[in-house]
Write a protein that holds these residues in place. Structure first.
Motif, PDB file in Angstrom:
ATOM      1  N   THR A  17       0.833  -1.186   0.000  1.00 22.72           N
ATOM      2  CA  THR A  17       0.000   0.000   0.000  1.00 22.72           C
ATOM      3  C   THR A  17       0.872   1.241   0.000  1.00 22.72           C
ATOM      4  OG1 THR A  17      -1.762   1.165   1.151  1.00 22.72           O
ATOM      5  CG2 THR A  17      -0.169   0.037   2.519  1.00 22.72           C
ATOM      6  N   ILE A  29      -2.159   4.077  -3.585  1.00 23.89           N
ATOM      7  CA  ILE A  29      -2.161   2.851  -4.381  1.00 23.89           C
ATOM      8  C   ILE A  29      -2.301   1.647  -3.448  1.00 23.89           C
ATOM      9  CG2 ILE A  29      -0.758   1.377  -5.887  1.00 23.89           C
ATOM     10  CD1 ILE A  29       0.652   3.890  -6.854  1.00 23.89           C
ATOM     11  N   ARG A  30      -2.992   0.628  -3.919  1.00 21.90           N
ATOM     12  CA  ARG A  30      -3.047  -0.664  -3.246  1.00 21.90           C
ATOM     13  C   ARG A  30      -2.651  -1.714  -4.279  1.00 21.90           C
ATOM     14  NH1 ARG A  30      -3.609   2.908  -0.263  1.00 21.90           N
ATOM     15  NH2 ARG A  30      -5.193   3.223   1.325  1.00 21.90           N
ATOM     16  N   CYS A  31      -1.929  -2.722  -3.858  1.00 27.46           N
ATOM     17  CA  CYS A  31      -1.565  -3.764  -4.813  1.00 27.46           C
ATOM     18  C   CYS A  31      -1.355  -5.104  -4.128  1.00 27.46           C
ATOM     19  CB  CYS A  31      -0.338  -3.371  -5.629  1.00 27.46           C
ATOM     20  SG  CYS A  31       1.035  -2.761  -4.700  1.00 27.46           S
ATOM     21  N   ARG A  33       0.430  -9.149  -5.177  1.00 29.50           N
ATOM     22  CA  ARG A  33       1.149  -9.993  -6.132  1.00 29.50           C
ATOM     23  C   ARG A  33       1.004 -11.439  -5.681  1.00 29.50           C
ATOM     24  NH1 ARG A  33       6.771  -9.230  -9.092  1.00 29.50           N
ATOM     25  NH2 ARG A  33       6.853 -11.286 -10.025  1.00 29.50           N
ATOM     26  N   LYS A  38       0.250  -9.645 -10.945  1.00 30.13           N
ATOM     27  CA  LYS A  38       0.253  -8.418 -10.140  1.00 30.13           C
ATOM     28  C   LYS A  38      -1.042  -7.658 -10.402  1.00 30.13           C
ATOM     29  CE  LYS A  38       5.080  -7.802 -11.222  1.00 30.13           C
ATOM     30  NZ  LYS A  38       6.030  -6.898 -11.848  1.00 30.13           N
ATOM     31  N   THR A  40      -2.717  -3.848  -9.408  1.00 38.17           N
ATOM     32  CA  THR A  40      -2.515  -2.530  -8.801  1.00 38.17           C
ATOM     33  C   THR A  40      -3.788  -1.723  -8.959  1.00 38.17           C
ATOM     34  OG1 THR A  40      -0.174  -2.577  -9.373  1.00 38.17           O
ATOM     35  CG2 THR A  40      -1.111  -0.442  -8.827  1.00 38.17           C
ATOM     36  N   LYS A  42      -5.237   2.102  -8.365  1.00 35.87           N
ATOM     37  CA  LYS A  42      -5.002   3.513  -8.048  1.00 35.87           C
ATOM     38  C   LYS A  42      -6.304   4.077  -7.506  1.00 35.87           C
ATOM     39  CE  LYS A  42      -1.766   2.684 -11.277  1.00 35.87           C
ATOM     40  NZ  LYS A  42      -1.689   1.504 -12.091  1.00 35.87           N
ATOM     41  N   GLU A 100      -6.984   0.629 -12.846  1.00 34.06           N
ATOM     42  CA  GLU A 100      -6.539  -0.765 -12.686  1.00 34.06           C
ATOM     43  C   GLU A 100      -5.601  -1.132 -13.804  1.00 34.06           C
ATOM     44  OE1 GLU A 100     -10.400  -2.750 -12.668  1.00 34.06           O
ATOM     45  OE2 GLU A 100     -10.271  -2.818 -10.514  1.00 34.06           O
TER      46      GLU A 100
END
Length: 100
Positions: A17, A29-31, A33, A38, A40, A42, A100
């Protein structure tokens, strides 16, 4: 991968994050993996993506420490974008990302 003695297994999932620092990196941002995949997200895609690198290039007055650490190379991208369509596209892509 972490190197502490209590945990030597590679992680199956990584979460990350970025909430913004209210000054230079204001792009939340949050992501996640998982393996080779991956994702992500926004949270405010209407904001132009920025970091200290491009913010310091536009700083007035210029702080010599900022300029020597990051701003000078970013300015070269800005200068190139005036005459090079590929450089202009790179800057546009950098600052405007889909949600995204």
């Amino acid at each position: 991968m972490t190197f502490c003695k209590s945990y030597r297994k590679h992680r199956d999932v990584i979460y990350a994050t970025h909430k913004g620092d209210s000054e230079k990196n204001v792009y939340p941002i949050r992501c996640v993996r998982v393996g080779k995949w991956k994702y992500t997200r926004k949270l405010h895609r209407e904001f132009a993506y920025t970091t200290h690198t491009d913010v310091w290039a536009k700083e007035t007055p210029r702080d010599p420490k900022h300029w020597s650490n990051a701003g000078h190379h970013w300015q070269s991208y800005i200068d190139a974008a005036h005459t090079d369509p590929k450089a202009a596209a790179l800057l546009n892509d950098y600052h405007s990302n889909p949600a995204e």
